[in-house]
Design an enzyme around this catalytic site. Sequence first.
Site, PDB file in Angstrom:
ATOM      1  N   MET A  80       1.189  -3.744 -10.732  1.00 33.82           N
ATOM      2  CA  MET A  80       1.148  -3.037  -9.442  1.00 33.82           C
ATOM      3  C   MET A  80       1.704  -1.617  -9.626  1.00 33.82           C
ATOM      4  SD  MET A  80       1.737  -4.892  -5.956  1.00 33.82           S
ATOM      5  CE  MET A  80       3.419  -4.857  -5.454  1.00 33.82           C
ATOM      6  N   CYS A  81       1.207  -0.695  -8.864  1.00 32.82           N
ATOM      7  CA  CYS A  81       1.704   0.672  -8.838  1.00 32.82           C
ATOM      8  C   CYS A  81       1.323   1.244  -7.475  1.00 32.82           C
ATOM      9  CB  CYS A  81       1.046   1.547  -9.898  1.00 32.82           C
ATOM     10  SG  CYS A  81       1.537   1.145 -11.592  1.00 32.82           S
ATOM     11  N   GLY A  82       1.919   2.353  -7.134  1.00 29.62           N
ATOM     12  CA  GLY A  82       1.549   3.023  -5.892  1.00 29.62           C
ATOM     13  C   GLY A  82       1.005   4.408  -6.183  1.00 29.62           C
ATOM     14  N   ARG A 135       5.860  -0.925  -4.514  1.00 28.21           N
ATOM     15  CA  ARG A 135       4.758  -1.091  -5.463  1.00 28.21           C
ATOM     16  C   ARG A 135       5.102  -0.532  -6.841  1.00 28.21           C
ATOM     17  NH1 ARG A 135      -0.252  -2.453  -3.280  1.00 28.21           N
ATOM     18  NH2 ARG A 135      -1.116  -1.884  -5.286  1.00 28.21           N
TER      19      ARG A 135
END
Lengths: 227, 299
Positions: B1-3, B32
């Site tokens: 996950m990342c933002g 995130r």
Amino acid sequence: MMTVDLAAQSVRDLNKALHECKDNLTEKEWVVTNPKGNHNIAVGLDADISVDIHGHAGYFCAGMNKTANITVHGNAGQGVAENMMSGVVRIKGDASQAAGATAHGGLLVIEGNAGARCGISMKGVDIVVKGSIGHMSCFMGQSGSLVVCGDAGEALGDSLYEVHIYVKGTVKSLGADCIEKEMRSEHVAELKGLLEKAGVDENPLDFKRYGSARQLYTFKVDNASAY
Amino acid sequence: MCGIVGLYLKNDKFEKNLGELFEPMLISMTDRGPDSAGFAIYGDEVGEGWVKLTLRHPDEAFSWEKLSDKLSASLGCEIKWMQNANVAVLKINTDESSARSALDELYPDVLILSAGSSIEILKEVGLPENIASKFNLSGMKGSHIIGHTRMATESAVTMEGSHPFSTGSDLCLVHNGSLSNHNRLRDKLKREGITFETENDSEVAAGYLTWRLNQGDTLKEALENALKDLDGFFTFTIGTKDGFAVMRDPIACKPAVLAETDDYVAMASEYQALVTLPGIENAKVWEPEPATFYIWERK
């Protein structure tokens, strides 16, 4: 009428108050303000109440709903009404991916468009979309109905079981084992009922029906002993 | 996950508030990506014949003044510089390749985070709020900005592995997702002369775009080729000199939401990153289609 302002209270506070309605129904009409894209709003309800959410909701809004009537006056994020059991969930705007995923019952109405995987693995819910839906919608759909007044994306109804799919617009492509089927009088009647229930003004005769050709492995009696 | 978050201003109304508007967007994506964060801001453009570099040295006490003097003497040209924590922005009255060669020779331990006429990339390991305050993000001005909060999956949590990645002059990339063919693609790109700092999959995507653009592709062509050659999940946001571009993989595995008003276009992994923007209640908000290229540029 009870108003919960999510700028002042947490989603946990809101959901706790809504869950308490199951055993102690003191308020039937709830309004939620400032949802601001928060996840898990009005999840796991089990009471004959109405919840109006004013603004855009985040992921899993109205998930696992039983009995309650939930309206989002805005867009909803991924997994809206996922695993809904009964009740009505209405999205006034668009819904993101996996709307109504695995839902067993009730009615989900999306007045805008729905993203990819709408009704994935649906198990009895009725979904009515006034706009269009994205790719891989109704993948492995088991029962219930999916009505689309706009267009459907790629691989509609892939590996379908017994969902009745009705699409008014174009279908970009059908998934494995999904075929167009004859629109018989009982289907016109079913679709008319669904459109009326959803409050959508469309002529059932403008729609095409799609369903399972029942040719995949799981449908072959010779494979029954494998389970 | 990342933002991922991005904000592009359609006019100059909010230019002085760009950092202030963007900071809460970046911080809201901490859930995130709490491992590292970074952003690329565009503004304060240098004129013809100048190049702007963002440089980093691990030591906060490093003397940028000395570096600037030495570099200026070596190149025989004027340099203006400004320090921000352990990073400095240098405006050099020469071309990019001369500046790069001189730096490589004189200061091999100084990392070039970005190069161009407008871009500045700032990134570090740590919580987004700490990185925002370290670089005084809220006080920054500019025309557009893209940022990233990282939850590492494919490689270590390091400054080098954090986003944005520079992909060429005034270009950068942020990525949410994971690529499955990055090892083989990295080898291929190395043979084509692209250099890599890390084992990170996103850096391969950045290197791929650099390579395609060097081959003469337009940004749109480079991204169309990326759709064919990159295997895996991605939502990309690409910063360009005049705007930004957004593209999702063909199965739309990773989330993205766009919002547009008369004053701006904003992009985020989740809608909640956009709620502090002015006029968001009445903005057009929608989900970008899979395998579709969206671009906004002022010119």
